[in-house]
Design a protein around this motif. Sequence first.
Motif, PDB file in Angstrom:
ATOM      1  N   LEU A 118      44.579   7.930  25.340  1.00 50.27           N
ATOM      2  CA  LEU A 118      45.890   7.389  24.969  1.00 50.27           C
ATOM      3  C   LEU A 118      45.779   5.938  24.516  1.00 50.27           C
ATOM      4  CD1 LEU A 118      48.080   8.977  27.811  1.00 50.27           C
ATOM      5  CD2 LEU A 118      47.903   9.704  25.421  1.00 50.27           C
ATOM      6  N   THR A 165      52.624   7.543  11.001  1.00 52.73           N
ATOM      7  CA  THR A 165      52.546   7.465  12.458  1.00 52.73           C
ATOM      8  C   THR A 165      52.236   8.838  13.043  1.00 52.73           C
ATOM      9  OG1 THR A 165      54.202   5.713  12.384  1.00 52.73           O
ATOM     10  CG2 THR A 165      53.771   6.709  14.530  1.00 52.73           C
ATOM     11  N   LEU A 204      47.938   1.585  15.617  1.00 52.47           N
ATOM     12  CA  LEU A 204      48.396   0.240  15.242  1.00 52.47           C
ATOM     13  C   LEU A 204      47.462  -0.393  14.221  1.00 52.47           C
ATOM     14  CD1 LEU A 204      49.648  -1.286  18.614  1.00 52.47           C
ATOM     15  CD2 LEU A 204      50.994  -0.738  16.567  1.00 52.47           C
ATOM     16  N   LEU A 222      48.763   9.631  14.894  1.00 56.18           N
ATOM     17  CA  LEU A 222      48.798  10.035  16.306  1.00 56.18           C
ATOM     18  C   LEU A 222      47.990  11.319  16.502  1.00 56.18           C
ATOM     19  CD1 LEU A 222      52.517   9.387  17.305  1.00 56.18           C
ATOM     20  CD2 LEU A 222      50.500   8.402  18.397  1.00 56.18           C
ATOM     21  N   THR A 242      44.116   5.866  21.140  1.00 57.61           N
ATOM     22  CA  THR A 242      45.042   6.338  20.115  1.00 57.61           C
ATOM     23  C   THR A 242      46.047   5.255  19.745  1.00 57.61           C
ATOM     24  OG1 THR A 242      44.820   8.594  20.921  1.00 57.61           O
ATOM     25  CG2 THR A 242      46.741   8.130  19.556  1.00 57.61           C
ATOM     26  N   ALA A 243      46.631   4.617  20.773  1.00 55.49           N
ATOM     27  CA  ALA A 243      47.627   3.577  20.501  1.00 55.49           C
ATOM     28  C   ALA A 243      47.010   2.446  19.675  1.00 55.49           C
ATOM     29  CB  ALA A 243      48.179   3.038  21.821  1.00 55.49           C
TER      30      ALA A 243
END
Lengths: 280, 296
Positions: free
Chosen positions: B77, B223, B85, B227, B80-81
């Motif tokens: 996670l 996005t 970005l 993701l 991924t974040a």
Amino acid sequence: MSGRPPHRGLQALAYVIATVVSLLFLYPYWWMLVSAFRPTRAIMSDPLRLWPERFDLSIFTEIGRVGGVELWVYVWNSLLITSLSTLLSVVITSLGAYALVRRPDLPGFRLLRYGFLVTIMYPYMLLVIPVYLVMFKLGLLGSYAGIILFLALGPIQFFLFEQFFRATPGEVIEAGIIDGANELQVLFRIVLPMAAPITATVALITFLLNWSQWFPILVISRSPDTYTLPVALLSMNSELGSNFQGIMALAVLTTLPVAVLFLLAQKRVMEGMASGAVKG
Amino acid sequence: MNAALDTIWRGRIFYLFVLPFAALTILFGVWPILLSIQVSFTASATALRPNPTYVGFANYFTVFADPIFLASLWRTLVYTALSVLANLAFALAFAVLLDSTLIKRGNLFFRLAIFLPVVTPDVAGYVVWRWLYDRSFGALNALLKMLGLPAFSGLSSADTAMLSLLIAELWHHAGFYMIIFLANLAIRDKALEEAAHIDGATTWQRWRYVILPQLRPALVINTVYALIQFLKTFTVVVVMTKGGPNDQTNFVTYYAYQLFDQGRYGEATAMATILFAIVITISMSAFLIGEKGAKR
């Protein structure tokens, strides 16, 4: 914004940034290419050299065998598997998308579309694992057929065709039917000729994508006999005491065909990938 | 019932058209997914037998009690974040630069340079990056040394391994997000910007209130795509780190694959189902948030 002439200093800065970033993106290709021509020891002592000491193609005969299989077998497998899966993908996906767009009302069609959408959401590498079990049950493990069939299904191909058929004016098809054409004639005489450009785009993008595939091929294969270039490259990279120059030479062989193909058809590829994504 | 059969019969040619596509979707999509979910409810040792032992949610409990899995999920996670970005920021900035009036000549060259890695086989790209980072072969540390800068430990240190993967993946993926931003920028209404300029809006205000809202479609698509892309990060790990050092790049997909390799089918498929649920939930919410904002 468009009316005013750009500021000179700002423009120079923009060019400096764009050039530096672009060269950074291209540098790995140059380094790979140069390293393919330099002996491993020479690279270790001077990794930054921008030009090989001498132009020596002998590495390609030296890596004539990778993992017990002749190098040309991987080249042949790559060409065969990529071409056939592309052909199959174009035929199957165009027909499927056409039917789903023309008659979404038919029983089961909506469900099929949802099934497909769920499939492409599933983490690809984790789908490949149960696919192994399916291939085993179908007796397709280790066969070209299994690999080619699996690679024939892809999201971007479907979205591009779906988008195209949705934009196709219904009147054209209606006119054909009023003129007495049956559905096969409508398909072959009216729809497919119109779909020629999008078919070329899909074929091109599928070829580029499938050439890069490695994990399904590794999983469905039973021996290196059905490996393609990326899979061979991966297994060579994992070998102990790696032959660095050989790895770079194999990377060049894996990259060059698609890089050239892309540069020849860049407009079609970039526009196709952008619109296929936007629709998805 | 008869009416339905009649519809099917009169549409038979369309069923014929869709048949190969349906066959592939079912054989290599729906069936394996169902099979995977079924296996996740069986004991690993019996999973592949004709009559497997069903154990209910036992595999899911095992997985959620496994500290390695929980760490790997958290790491996935975070990665991924950060990746979403970094990729979107880079792609948007570069797209805006190339779309501006500042860059006229050479525009195509810059686009090609950033997009070429997208169509480069990922294995080949990551193999090259792996060696670029290498302490003895790599060009990166040779360059840092030449410039008198401290060495970058790259893939060999737990502190920098994730960052190294992020950079290599940005190189491979950012061009794709860039062309989507570029496509969106090309169809925006430039008259609005002229009007804002005449009304005395500053550059920042033009960006914030005129251009950015028009880029919403590309932002939403990118996005969602990013993701899904980075939650599934796999190839780069196989090629460059094998999950190491010290598990710092052991993402869920790779961990599940390792378990599968060890014959722990039940747990591996349970992880697959969990990740699938996460991918669907996160991408659907991103999509819905984007849609909702558009209607406001």
